[in-house]
Write a protein that holds these residues in place. Structure first.
Motif, PDB file in Angstrom:
ATOM      1  N   LEU A 136       0.853  -1.188   0.000  1.00  0.00           N
ATOM      2  CA  LEU A 136       0.000   0.000   0.000  1.00  0.00           C
ATOM      3  C   LEU A 136       0.888   1.236   0.000  1.00  0.00           C
ATOM      4  N   ASN A 137       0.377   2.311  -0.548  1.00  0.00           N
ATOM      5  CA  ASN A 137       1.161   3.541  -0.662  1.00  0.00           C
ATOM      6  C   ASN A 137       0.485   4.659   0.127  1.00  0.00           C
ATOM      7  N   PHE A 138       1.244   5.251   1.052  1.00  0.00           N
ATOM      8  CA  PHE A 138       0.752   6.391   1.824  1.00  0.00           C
ATOM      9  C   PHE A 138       1.802   7.495   1.782  1.00  0.00           C
TER      10      PHE A 138
ATOM     11  N   HIS B  84      -1.332  -0.868 -14.922  1.00  0.00           N
ATOM     12  CA  HIS B  84      -2.361   0.074 -15.350  1.00  0.00           C
ATOM     13  C   HIS B  84      -3.161   0.703 -14.198  1.00  0.00           C
ATOM     14  N   TRP B  85      -3.152   0.081 -13.030  1.00  0.00           N
ATOM     15  CA  TRP B  85      -3.923   0.606 -11.902  1.00  0.00           C
ATOM     16  C   TRP B  85      -2.981   1.129 -10.824  1.00  0.00           C
ATOM     17  N   SER B  86      -3.557   1.862  -9.887  1.00  0.00           N
ATOM     18  CA  SER B  86      -2.753   2.446  -8.810  1.00  0.00           C
ATOM     19  C   SER B  86      -2.277   1.354  -7.847  1.00  0.00           C
ATOM     20  N   GLU B  87      -1.229   1.670  -7.128  1.00  0.00           N
ATOM     21  CA  GLU B  87      -0.647   0.702  -6.184  1.00  0.00           C
ATOM     22  C   GLU B  87      -1.650   0.315  -5.104  1.00  0.00           C
ATOM     23  N   ASN B  88      -2.426   1.288  -4.616  1.00  0.00           N
ATOM     24  CA  ASN B  88      -3.384   0.995  -3.554  1.00  0.00           C
ATOM     25  C   ASN B  88      -4.532   0.112  -4.053  1.00  0.00           C
ATOM     26  N   THR B  89      -4.968   0.347  -5.293  1.00  0.00           N
ATOM     27  CA  THR B  89      -6.032  -0.493  -5.860  1.00  0.00           C
ATOM     28  C   THR B  89      -5.576  -1.936  -5.952  1.00  0.00           C
TER      29      THR B  89
END
Length: 357
Positions: free
Chosen positions: A100-102, A286-291
């Protein structure tokens, strides 16, 4: 957010998750049994009986905490505490999701990423035997002692088959790191050459025999049907926890369900792709790291919950073995099969490397 802060939050989250899954596994167990036996199951405490685990927990807290007069009091307390403690800390090395990315910083969803994660798990499983043995011996009850001896000999026997099944996976991946083992199952090629769906390169396709051995051994390690000879009420009353009451008994029972949860999480990690899901490489690009991270967590938990349901299905389908049958299965069937599988795995790996050069 610092790494230490995130790790503390992750530890607390996994602690709550394990306890919640253990509590509602008792509800699901009774619902599964009810469906298979054409009855209702829990239905009074809340809608669909969903508050039944809370009622059970309250009952355990308010029951009389009885300790036999001739029991070894210190060890009598340590036994259930050790079972619960070992059950919980084994989840520390399991990768529960991708990342996850914060605030622009990536955080791994694994409490402790150690190079020898598989050895850590085997060590913790081995220590878990002591909690049951100590509890049965400290009770000063012959039925408890017989149950504890049964449990310890059973768990030690099936650990050997489980370890041999694990060695086959280690030989294939070349690592004891559970994160590496998980990532090796995310590629889009079988045997590194055949095009395949990314995230579906699961070890079960390469090691179906090891999977079956590990699954059966996990049932035995968790003292689940048909391997629950340590709690055989027709012979031993309640077995190793006969003299326990209140939350000491609750810890033993919760420890069993936490063990079942962690065992299935480990099966998912080793054989069913871990947190990988179909198309994970495309999604990562193609999608965000959190997704991707959230989807990986959901994928991991879905596989784990399906495994728990299969454990319950087995419990309410198969009759209990005799003790001699249980030991014969472990020593005369699973261990020889695991050894043959190990030899074949080594031969196939060497042949594959030779022809690929």
């Amino acid at each position: 957010m610092g790494v230490l802060t995130f790790k503390l939050i992750l530890v607390f989250g996994l602690f709550l998750l394990a306890l919640t899954v253990a509590a509602y596994s008792t509800w699901a167990e009774r619902k599964v049994a009810a469906i298979m036996q054409d009855r209702m199951g829990p239905s009074r405490a809340g809608p669909f009986g969903l508050f039944q685990p809370l009622a059970d927990g309250g009952k355990f807290f308010f029951k009389e905490d009885f300790t036999p007069a001739n029991a070894e009091k210190f060890l009598f307390v340590i036994g259930p505490s050790l079972v619960m403690f070992i059950s919980l800390i084994t989840g520390a090395v399991i990768p529960w999701g991708k990342s996850l990315n914060f605030g622009g910083q990536s955080y791994s969803l694994q409490v402790a990423n150690i190079d020898v994660g598989v050895l850590y798990l085997i060590g913790m499983v081995s220590i878990g035997v002591y909690g049951i043995m100590i509890g049965g011996w400290a009770s000063n009850n012959k039925y408890s002692l017989i149950g504890a001896i049964r449990a310890s000999s059973q768990m030690i026997s099936y650990e050997l088959a489980m370890g041999l099944a694990l060695i086959a996976i280690i030989m294939m991946t070349g690592s004891l790191d559970l994160k590496v083992i998980t990532d090796s199952q995310s590629t889009g090629k079988l045997w590194g050459v055949i095009p395949w769906i990314s995230g579906m390169n699961w070890n079960i396709f390469y090691q179906p025999v090891a999977f079956i051995i590990f699954f059966v051994a996990a049932l035995a390690e968790c003292n689940r049907h048909p391997f629950d000879l340590a709690e055989c009420e027709s012979e031993l009353i309640n077995g190793y926890h006969t003299e326990y009451s209140s939350m000491k008994l609750g810890l033993y029972m919760f420890g069993e369900y936490v063990n079942m949860f962690i065992s299935n999480a480990l099966i998912v990690t080793l054989f069913l792709g871990g947190y990988n899901f179909p198309g994970i490489q495309w999604a990562t690009e193609h999608w965000s790291e959190n997704t991707v991270g959230i989807l990986s967590i959901l994928s991991f938990l879905l596989k784990t919950f399906i495994g728990i349901l299969i454990f319950m299905w087995v419990r309410w389908t198969l009759p209990r073995f005799r003790y001699d049958q249980l030991m014969h299965l472990g020593w005369k069937k699973l261990i020889p099969i695991a050894l043959v599988n190990l030899v074949l795995t080594g031969g196939i790996i060497l042949a594959f490397e030779h022809f690929m050069k």
